[in-house]
Design a protein around this motif. Sequence first.
Motif: not given
Length: 708
Positions: A656-680
């Motif tokens: 969920f946190n990764a989705c929030l980070l992706s939405a605020t940074r790129s606005g695309e419905a896409r979650v990449a590995m760096p974003t997930v690592l930050i959330a982890v």
Amino acid sequence: MSAKSIAQVLFTPRLEAANDTVVYWLRQVNLRLRREVCWCWANRAGQAGKTGLPPIADAAAENLDLTRYDHDKHRFFENDITAKYLSEQIQAPPPALARTPARGSWDWVARELALDPAAQFVLALGLAARLDAALGAVCSACLNDASRPYPTLALAQRLWDEPGAIVALADGAHPIFRHGLLSWSGDAAPGLEWHQPLELHAWLAQTLLDPETSLPALLQEGSTSERLLTDEQEIAVWRLASTPLAAMQIVPLLGAKDADYAQLASTLSRRLARRVAVVRPTVEPERHALLALAALGWLRGLDILLPEHWCARHAQKNNESWFTPISAVPVRWYLPITEPSMCQGLPAFALTPICRLPELSFEQRLALFRSRLGERGKDLTGDVAECARRFRFQYHAIERVAQTLRRSSVLTAPQLFAACRAEAINEFGHLAQPVTPRFTLDELVLPPAQMQQIDEIRRAMSALTTVHYEWGTARAWSEGGLAILFGGPPGTGKTMAAEALAHPTALGLPMYRIDLSQVVNKYIGETEKNLKRIFDAAELADCILFFDEADALFGKRTEVKDAHDRFANIEISYLLERMERFKGLAILATNRKKDLDEAFMRRLRYVIEFPLPGVPERERIWRAVFPSQVDVSSLDFRYLARQFPLSGGHIRSIAFNACLLSATRSGEARVAMPTVLIAVKRELDKLNRATSEELFGAYAPMLRKAMA
């Protein structure tokens, strides 16, 4: 008795009555009012023989001169042509009362209450005011007060030849007032009853004119069918038969909501050679109407069944407001109650022992469902039986379900269950919150052994009807449901599993999360009351009660050191007993299984340990946790599952946190590995776990760059 035209006895033409005694006393009212009007013309205006109503004069002066002009008034009655004629008509003797009058008739009332002529005249004055709209202006003229267009005892004393005979009626204990035939509007202060309007309710007027008239719209005839009485109910009949009905009698009928109180009340009354009238629930009598209702019941020999909601509407502190005005009227009232405590505050002299109405058994519910559904339910034999077990409705609730389903051209099982669910309203108040299932059993990620147990629970709940009522285990197990325990660390899927069982694709049961902060109370006895309310509300229909952090409520009993320890142990014992009788599915979730009371553990049907997921389970969770609309093609699920030993709850939080980070940074419905690592990393920081670069291995540079 049919009405017939009579001679003119009142002011409005074509009024009818059928009883000679009623005709006589109404004529007495007419004649005496007319004679008084003649005297008022002569006394106030010095003009005898004038037509119309006399003028209004100074009332105080006229009252002060009553004694002074008493001789003149009698001489006027003897000499004035009109007054003399009226006096001669007044002297006509009343007809003899019928030897065997119909109950409720004027003759019956006069005999039953031993009414003297003065009392019958006052009763006739009240009846005339109810029948004749023209009477009001004549009354105000005779009373010399335009603001009082109604009959009073003061007027009766003016009209009656023996004023002292009216004095006895200025007392609420007089039979015509005590039995509710006449009443004073409002609460008259002592001594002011003389000037209060005399009221005779329309229901009573109609009965006095014709005892066979139909019941008012407020009432309906009781059930014509009789039920087979239990031994306890038979004893109630004997007790009632041996108790003279000399004043108000209240018979509490203890049963469940929507029970067929009308059939029981009708059966009891028939066994006592009486009839019962049922107060319609849509129209509730107010205080004065209630007194008239009591009088009507006495006149017509009716027992009266109050509405099922009566006690709820009239709380114990307000009980006195409804029974006090009718306490002297000899009528039997059947009072539906759902708790014995509802009898508190009722007068001991009127209260009889409680008559219990057992709840419908499974067999009775099944027979009633089949009877009411008729041919439309013949192809749903198993489904009807399942509804009869799962929904523990009483008579009226089943009637409403069947009435609803009559609109369907072809009855299906989903429609039947939907109608039953719509009828079943669990009233938990603030103690529980309904939960809408978000997950299915297919989404659960558990080891095979635990998944097998979850499926066994699903199948066991579906088999309760067969096992309890075809195999006969209901007798030994009191139709009990299942109590199960989900144990394990936080985030391992305990709540998710409960929701999956409640989902329509599994059991399809409503789920309620018990709010322990509201249930557990520091005050002695309050926790037990809250528990009782929860289980009572859950008795209506099968549901899932989900107790999270159950160790706070189901903990081990302690050594008794003070009153609080003793009452805490009582609460746990009460809880154990109610859990055993609970007919639905109780799910307890705890992180501290060792703290649960051993006696409670013995009562559990299933105990399922939810372990931390292994690598294969974690990978399945990672792959399933992101919404299907999100592009996760670049994620290394195998690495995430192998490298980070997290529970499913923490993985969902990371996603969920990764989705929030992706939405605020790129606005695309896409979650990449760096974003997930930050959330982890942030989730591990929250858990106070080590987050060194070595932990992230080959992905450490990617994390460092993403965090820069």
